[in-house]
Design a protein around this motif. Structure first.
Motif, short mmCIF file in Angstrom:
data_model
loop_
_atom_site.label_atom_id
_atom_site.label_comp_id
_atom_site.label_asym_id
_atom_site.label_seq_id
_atom_site.Cartn_x
_atom_site.Cartn_y
_atom_site.Cartn_z
N LEU A 41 105.54 107.69 -61.21
CA LEU A 41 106.24 107.00 -60.12
C LEU A 41 105.33 105.99 -59.44
CD1 LEU A 41 108.67 106.56 -58.34
CD2 LEU A 41 108.03 108.60 -57.01
N ALA A 42 104.08 106.32 -59.24
CA ALA A 42 103.14 105.37 -58.66
C ALA A 42 103.03 104.12 -59.53
CB ALA A 42 101.76 106.03 -58.50
N ARG A 43 102.97 104.30 -60.84
CA ARG A 43 102.91 103.15 -61.75
C ARG A 43 104.24 102.39 -61.77
NH1 ARG A 43 102.70 104.56 -66.57
NH2 ARG A 43 102.64 106.83 -66.49
N PHE A 44 105.34 103.10 -61.55
CA PHE A 44 106.67 102.48 -61.45
C PHE A 44 106.71 101.52 -60.26
CE2 PHE A 44 111.04 102.31 -59.96
CZ PHE A 44 111.81 102.26 -61.12
N TYR A 45 106.21 101.97 -59.11
CA TYR A 45 106.14 101.09 -57.94
C TYR A 45 105.30 99.85 -58.24
CZ TYR A 45 107.82 104.90 -54.82
OH TYR A 45 108.54 105.87 -54.19
N LEU A 46 104.17 100.06 -58.85
CA LEU A 46 103.26 98.95 -59.15
C LEU A 46 103.89 97.98 -60.15
CD1 LEU A 46 100.45 97.81 -58.54
CD2 LEU A 46 99.57 99.16 -60.45
N ALA A 47 104.59 98.53 -61.16
CA ALA A 47 105.26 97.67 -62.14
C ALA A 47 106.33 96.80 -61.47
CB ALA A 47 105.89 98.54 -63.23
N TYR A 48 107.03 97.37 -60.51
CA TYR A 48 108.05 96.62 -59.77
C TYR A 48 107.42 95.44 -59.04
CZ TYR A 48 110.88 95.69 -55.57
OH TYR A 48 111.55 95.08 -54.53
N LEU A 49 106.35 95.70 -58.32
CA LEU A 49 105.70 94.64 -57.56
C LEU A 49 105.14 93.55 -58.47
CD1 LEU A 49 103.78 96.88 -55.00
CD2 LEU A 49 105.88 95.57 -54.59
N LYS A 50 104.54 93.95 -59.59
CA LYS A 50 103.97 92.97 -60.52
C LYS A 50 105.06 92.15 -61.21
CE LYS A 50 99.55 95.20 -61.55
NZ LYS A 50 98.69 95.79 -62.61
N ALA A 51 106.18 92.78 -61.53
CA ALA A 51 107.28 92.05 -62.17
C ALA A 51 107.85 91.01 -61.22
CB ALA A 51 108.36 93.03 -62.62
N TYR A 52 107.98 91.37 -59.95
CA TYR A 52 108.47 90.40 -58.98
C TYR A 52 107.46 89.27 -58.77
CZ TYR A 52 112.98 91.93 -57.23
OH TYR A 52 114.32 92.19 -57.11
N GLN A 53 106.19 89.63 -58.71
CA GLN A 53 105.17 88.61 -58.52
C GLN A 53 105.13 87.65 -59.71
OE1 GLN A 53 101.83 90.55 -56.85
NE2 GLN A 53 100.67 88.68 -56.47
N LYS A 54 105.35 88.18 -60.91
CA LYS A 54 105.41 87.34 -62.10
C LYS A 54 106.55 86.34 -62.02
CE LYS A 54 105.55 87.69 -67.17
NZ LYS A 54 105.63 88.62 -68.33
N ASN A 55 107.60 86.72 -61.30
CA ASN A 55 108.75 85.83 -61.13
C ASN A 55 108.71 85.06 -59.81
OD1 ASN A 55 111.02 86.19 -63.36
ND2 ASN A 55 110.01 88.18 -63.09
N GLY A 56 107.54 85.01 -59.21
CA GLY A 56 107.33 84.13 -58.07
C GLY A 56 107.67 84.71 -56.71
#
Length: 477
Positions: free
Chosen positions: A179-194
């Motif tokens: 779940l911790a990595r899930f949160y981080l993946a969410y933030l990184k995916a959004y950051q990748k999309n600006g």
């Protein structure tokens, strides 16, 4: 929006008579006057409290569906009205969401990885958020018109992380690292999309949605999410989670915050404002509203003065506030209730205030239905802005205009200063900008105009507040 002439007070009014953030003739400070029949409002900038984060509402698929029912010019006018700080409300603190909620209405319930047992998150995807009704195009279009911070909670992690979605919706601790990595993946995916998410809230209304306890949240935060975020170097700040009521926040947040190893990862304290649904059947002070629930926020503010408080969700809804029916409603007078809610949270120490549904249609929807995830039928709600998807008419409600007075004139970085107003029908709160400009918001709940005397630094200025109105008074030293 501030006048350049010393001791001149600029005035803006929204009222039941039809004014909508309307500039009025300026008033001037002069020699001290006796108040007489006028209500005296005293401003003292030497008494200072919290710094403002901002004001706004939420990005949800339901709102984008409504926006997409309008033609392009109408859409742009709507975005300007909400986010432009000069010509519009200048919303400055917005909520987005991590996965499905009751108004993520562009499809069925979802998370970003619904493949059972995918602990490596190989199937993690934010593809739905990239669609025409998705949150990413919604947020980006808003960012074209204004600047705001974003906070994001989650109703549920993927069902496969729970003990059992049918019988025990608590998170199985064996998935805490995932779940911790899930949160981080969410933030990184959004950051990748600006899009940068400024604040991540672990859970939205834990116990009402994910059935996780605060001791479990404490352990998840201090042993899994916090250390992973620190190691990753992500700039997003963490929030403790969002209790549905002020009383619940006061009761449960110390479970997390009094553990030094957990507290060091907490940046702000979000909470929701749903205490009012239990209190009465009429939303006016005249009918006996004591505002007693706000003492819980005052106590939290005193206990943890270094942690900004942020009211991140509240609204009327059919199943929870029967005295508020029918919904949605467009009356300007409805804004008086929300104006008092905003002021009471600010006086208690809140630094931010964010409404729930920014935009819904003429029926108070469309809503997502997933009973197993507590998203049921007849969940019509009150938005700030109503878009009739049939007639294409856009209605800015009273709640929108009252909130707009705060978001437009009380900008991030302002500090609350002392404002006193001894009146049953008037309410006031004041702020000072970093450059010493002062902004005062005054609500007149009376059905008749009220004369006031504004006292500041040994000087006075007088004006009249229209019936059922909110007035902004602005000046610089």
């Amino acid at each position: 929006v501030f006048c350049l002439f010393a001791q001149q007070v600029t005035v803006y009014v929204s009222s039941s008579a039809g004014d909508r953030i309307t500039p009025k003739p300026a008033i001037r400070f002069g020699s001290v006057k006796k108040s007489g029949s006028r209500t005296a409002i005293r401003i003292d900038e030497s008494a200072r409290d919290q710094t403002i984060i901002g004001f706004g509402a939420s990005f949800l698929e339901a709102g984008m569906i409504c926006i997409n029912s309008l033609d392009h010019q109408e859409q742009e006018e709507l975005f300007r009205a909400i986010f432009d700080p000069k010509t519009g409300a200048g919303f400055s603190a917005m909520k987005t969401v991590n996965g499905a909620t009751d108004f993520m209405s562009a499809g069925p319930f979802f998370t970003y990885d619904d493949t059972p047992g995918d602990v490596e998150l190989r199937h993690f995807s934010i593809q739905r958020d990239l669609g025409p009704n998705g949150l990413i195009p919604y947020i980006k279009r808003a960012q074209h018109h204004g600047k705001f911070v974003l906070q994001a909670p989650m109703d549920y992690p993927p069902d496969w992380m729970l003990y059992n979605v049918n019988t025990n919706q608590d998170v199985n601790p064996k998935y805490y690292d995932t779940l911790a990595r899930f949160y981080l993946a969410y933030l990184k995916a959004y950051q990748k999309n600006g899009i940068f998410i400024d604040y991540l809230s672990l859970f939205n209304e834990p116990g009402a949605y994910t059935n996780i306890s605060y001791p479990e949240i404490r352990d998840l935060l201090k042993n899994h999410v916090g250390p992973l975020f620190a190691k990753s170097g992500i700039k997003t700040k963490l929030q403790v989670s969002e209790n549905p009521t002020r009383a619940g926040a006061r009761k449960y947040y110390p479970v997390v915050l009094d553990d030094p190893e957990a507290r060091k990862y907490v940046a702000t304290l979000p909470y929701h404002g749903y205490d009012f649904t239990q209190l009465r059947k009429s939303p006016t002070k005249a009918n006996g509203y004591t505002f007693s629930e706000f003492k819980n926020i005052s106590e939290l503010h005193k206990m943890y003065p270094d942690l900004p408080l942020w009211m991140t969700e509240v609204c009327f809804w059919n199943r929870g506030t029967p005295w508020a029916k029918p919904l949605p409603r467009a009356q300007f007078s409805d804004g008086d209730f929300w104006g008092h809610q905003i002021m009471a949270d600010l006086k208690a120490g809140a630094s931010g205030w964010t409404y729930w549904n920014m935009i819904l249609d003429q029926q108070g929807g469309p809503e997502l239905i997933s009973p197993i995830h507590h998203d049921g039928v007849d969940n019509k709600q009150q938005p700030l802005i109503i878009v009739n998807r049939n007639t294409k008419r856009v209605i800015y409600t009273g709640g929108f205009y009252y909130l707009a007075h705060f978001s437009k004139f009380i900008r991030p970085g302002f500090v609350r200063i002392e404002a006193t107003c001894a009146s049953d029908s008037l309410d006031c709160v004041a702020f000072q900008a970093p450059d010493k400009k002062i902004a005062v918001e005054v609500i007149n709940s009376s059905s008749t105009p009220q004369d006031i005397l504004l006292n500041w630094q040994g000087k006075s200025a007088s004006t009249s507040l229209p019936a059922t109105s909110i007035t902004t008074l602005l000046w610089k030293q």
